[in-house]
Design a protein around this motif. Sequence first.
Motif, PDB file in Angstrom:
ATOM      1  N   ASN A   1       0.832  -1.208   0.000  1.00 31.33           N
ATOM      2  CA  ASN A   1       0.000   0.000   0.000  1.00 31.33           C
ATOM      3  C   ASN A   1       0.867   1.260   0.000  1.00 31.33           C
ATOM      4  O   ASN A   1       0.873   2.026   0.966  1.00 31.33           O
TER       5      ASN A   1
ATOM      6  N   ALA B   1       0.547   4.101  -1.558  1.00 30.43           N
ATOM      7  CA  ALA B   1      -0.212   5.355  -1.464  1.00 30.43           C
ATOM      8  C   ALA B   1      -0.622   5.649  -0.030  1.00 30.43           C
ATOM      9  O   ALA B   1      -0.603   6.802   0.413  1.00 30.43           O
TER      10      ALA B   1
ATOM     11  N   ASN C   1       0.419   8.972   2.024  1.00 34.45           N
ATOM     12  CA  ASN C   1      -0.619   9.843   2.580  1.00 34.45           C
ATOM     13  C   ASN C   1      -0.383  10.105   4.061  1.00 34.45           C
ATOM     14  O   ASN C   1      -0.391  11.263   4.510  1.00 34.45           O
TER      15      ASN C   1
ATOM     16  N   SER D   1       8.507   7.475   1.630  1.00 38.87           N
ATOM     17  CA  SER D   1       7.568   8.381   2.295  1.00 38.87           C
ATOM     18  C   SER D   1       8.278   9.215   3.357  1.00 38.87           C
ATOM     19  O   SER D   1       7.976  10.402   3.539  1.00 38.87           O
TER      20      SER D   1
END
Length: 281
Positions: free
Chosen positions: A67, A69, A73, A124
């Motif tokens: 995951n 994304a 986020n 990230s």
Amino acid sequence: MARLLVTGASGFIGVPLVRALEADHEIKALRRADGDIAVPETFAGVGKVDHVFHLAGRSFVPDSWRNPAGFVNTNVAGTTAVLDFCKQAGASITFVSAYIYGQPDHLPIDETHPVRPNNPYALSKYLAEQVCAFYASQFGVRVTIVRPFNIYGPRQADHFLIPTVVRQLKQGGPIRVLDLAPRRDYLYVDDLVNLLVRTLSAAETGDTVVNAGSGSSISVGELVDTLQSVAGTNLEVLSENKPRHEELSDVRADVSKARDCFGWVPRTSLEDGLQRLLTSA
């Protein structure tokens, strides 16, 4: 008395950090139950603070491949929301980043090593660091970034390596791992907390990036052997000999900058840290 905000306060790093700070500071804690860190409304009731320790985020590398994304986020948008809160409050921030160097060119790895994120989680965190740099240069937010290597200790999520091995050990084995070969730099959580507390001394200047590690590395096989030695067991160890995607063979931190900036050195040996973990489990 400084007023401090700790995000991710219910995590295995957040809990001992709050305990280390609460005697001398006024602490406001944001936990998962308080709302989504990426939503500005989550900060509505926080009030005035002087410094933020930003720990909230997603952190399990295998999950990040499933995951990407979601990790971007939470870790990027969430950090942006925290930085925006700092801008409005006039607060400084200590951002807990991650190992973002990828395949090392040399060991030990210092903060000038090229940054090459090799998984979505590291990506990230790297992007979140870039947001930190932007808020520092454009809005004057005083930022200190700590890059932990492999942290372990009580309350760490069960799916990480050391809690997984401890669980199997307490069940009587066998101990099953994917691969015995990879070497990592393991730092006990209390040593990281000690460094985080010391970053308050940089609150007036900011713009500092430091590694957090033990300065030595150990293989998964050696880690299992050390755990068994501490526990007094001799259980069968089974390996699938299956390297993870984008696996790194060896990782070791140069922590001299943290020593020079904050007078910090790791003090907990691997044996002592594992003994504390086994006692608390």
